[in-house]
Design an enzyme around this catalytic site. Structure first.
Site, mmCIF file in Angstrom:
data_model
loop_
_atom_site.group_PDB
_atom_site.id
_atom_site.type_symbol
_atom_site.label_atom_id
_atom_site.label_comp_id
_atom_site.label_asym_id
_atom_site.label_seq_id
_atom_site.Cartn_x
_atom_site.Cartn_y
_atom_site.Cartn_z
ATOM 1 N N ARG A 9 1.984 -4.665 -6.972
ATOM 2 C CA ARG A 9 1.494 -5.888 -6.319
ATOM 3 C C ARG A 9 1.863 -7.133 -7.136
ATOM 4 N NH1 ARG A 9 -3.893 -4.721 -2.749
ATOM 5 N NH2 ARG A 9 -3.139 -2.791 -1.809
ATOM 6 N N ARG A 49 0.856 -1.199 0.000
ATOM 7 C CA ARG A 49 0.000 0.000 0.000
ATOM 8 C C ARG A 49 0.887 1.242 0.000
ATOM 9 N NH1 ARG A 49 -5.317 0.147 0.951
ATOM 10 N NH2 ARG A 49 -5.235 -1.975 1.817
#
Length: 426
Positions: free
Chosen positions: A390, A276
């Site tokens: 990711r 994140r």
């Protein structure tokens, strides 16, 4: 944005659909505003009609030399002339109030979206790929990455928390992933490559639903522009305020861009590693279609994102999000979650949503059906194809070697000059 006419036709159904998203019934307040607006419009139209009739009567009275009647009629005309701007201003005020209330309401969930308040209500649609078996205990990406150039400390030193510097092998791997994803979408799936603005105006982020409700999730510049949280904003707004021919549809756009998010509501979540971030790269897909094509397009778009995971041989699952876990503009969302062996968990790597005509109404994006004079709103869809950071995390964890090196997926090797192994210091 919602169509007030549909709410007027079936307020109970509207409130029931919103309730599935955890929003209290709003149709009584909306319909009260709508009734006031329509009453004001009717009053203004009646006043204008009366003014026109009285003006005509003034001419007739003057023609018959009835000055007393002419003066009386002119007084009435003057009163109406004074009232009309007030009624017009009242109509604008109510319109704005109604629009503000409607703009704050999320899209309605599609009929096949499961009920649920949060991610615990999401449903597994399918799982693909085999979990790798390791002869050692697999590490998490934040333990593997630093020796390959995933530099958390320098990123924080330069820009603060939730920023990471990529260098060497990590930077090359990220570049290869982005190019691989974009090439697949443009060469195999017919998406048009776009290099869009990263800074946009208020109208653009309102059109895709980030404003006004989610302003705190965005970064704003001193001149009032917004850094895009996703290329969805720029790509979807390509059709803002346009009337397209039906033959022009579908439009499919793809872009690889940096994305910027303040993560205002993410305190304490994923503070470690590269999951994140305030700044990250993502390949975004956007489709603009006719309403009858949007269901099939949602499946097609999601399959495109899945194809990238299949090609990289990364195990994943498709989740159908419940009503309470979907984004603000979505009518249905599929999340793709990739398996991370270091964490021993699935983590979101792509989100693909159909927004029906919700964004189109906010952008006034329409098309003209063949053979018709009138226009209809388009349907918009968006999806990640994929989040580069990711995916990098997933490659590090799934392709890690006991030595600390990371094998390069076969599909990425041409993008890395034939390199088959990422090792420390290279």
């Amino acid at each position: 944005m919602h169509d007030i006419r549909l709410i007027r036709d079936d307020p109970a159904a509207f409130d029931a659909a919103l309730a599935r998203r955890g929003v209290e019934a709003t149709s009584p307040a909306l319909l009260a505003l709508d009734e006031r607006r329509r009453a004001t419009v009717a009053e203004a139209q009646a006043a204008q009609t009366e003014r026109n009739a009285l003006s005509k009567a003034v001419g007739q009275a003057k023609a018959s030399r009835d000055e007393a009647r002419a003066q009386d009629l002119m007084t009435q005309v003057a009163a109406l002339k004074e009232a009309l701007p007030r009624l017009a201003a009242e109509e604008r005020r109510i319109d704005e109030e109604l629009a503000d209330v409607l703009a704050a309401l999320p899209n309605l969930p599609a009929a096949d979206v499961p009920d649920g308040a949060d991610e615990s209500g999401n449903v597994v649609a399918h799982e693909r790929g085999e979990h790798r078996h390791f002869a050692f205990t697999p590490a998490e990406h934040d333990a593997i990455g630093p020796t390959l150039g995933l530099d958390f400390e320098t990123g924080v030193a330069i820009a603060g928390a939730r920023f990471t510097l990529l260098r060497g092998s990590a930077a090359r791997l990220a570049r290869a992933l982005g190019q691989f994803m974009l090439d697949r979408l443009t060469r195999e799936h017919g998406y048009e490559e776009v290099a869009p603005p990263l800074l946009v105006r208020d109208e653009a982020v309102f059109g895709t639903g980030q404003l006004p409700k989610f302003a705190d999730d965005l970064f704003r510049t001193t001149d009032g522009r917004w850094l895009i949280p996703t290329a969805e904003v720029s790509l979807t707004n390509i059709v803002r305020e346009k009337i397209l021919g039906e033959g022009e549809l579908p439009l499919r756009f793809a872009a690889l861009t940096p994305c910027f998010r303040s993560e205002a509501g993410a305190a304490g979540r994923d503070t470690r590693g590269y999951i994140r971030q305030h700044q990250f790269d993502k390949v975004e897909m956007v489709s603009i279609v006719t309403p009858d094509a949007s269901e099939g397009e949602h499946e097609r778009m999601t399959a495109c994102a899945e194809g990238a995971l299949d090609a990289l041989e990364l195990p994943y699952r498709r989740m159908l999000l419940c009503a309470g876990d979907m984004g603000f503009t979505a009518a249905r969302t599929y999340d793709l979650e990739v398996w991370l062996p270091g964490q021993g968990a699935y983590r979101e790597i792509s989100s693909c949503s159909t927004c029906t005509d919700f964004q189109a109404r906010r952008m006034n994006a329409r098309y003209r059906p063949e053979g018709e004079k009138g226009t209809r709103f388009v349907h918009t869809l968006n999806g990640s194809g994929l989040a580069v950071g990711r995916t990098l995390v997933a490659v590090l964890e799934n392709y890690q070697q006991e030595s600390g090196a990371v094998a390069v997926p076969a599909m990425l090797q041409p993008y890395l000059g034939g390199l088959t192994l990422l090792e420390s210091g290279k």
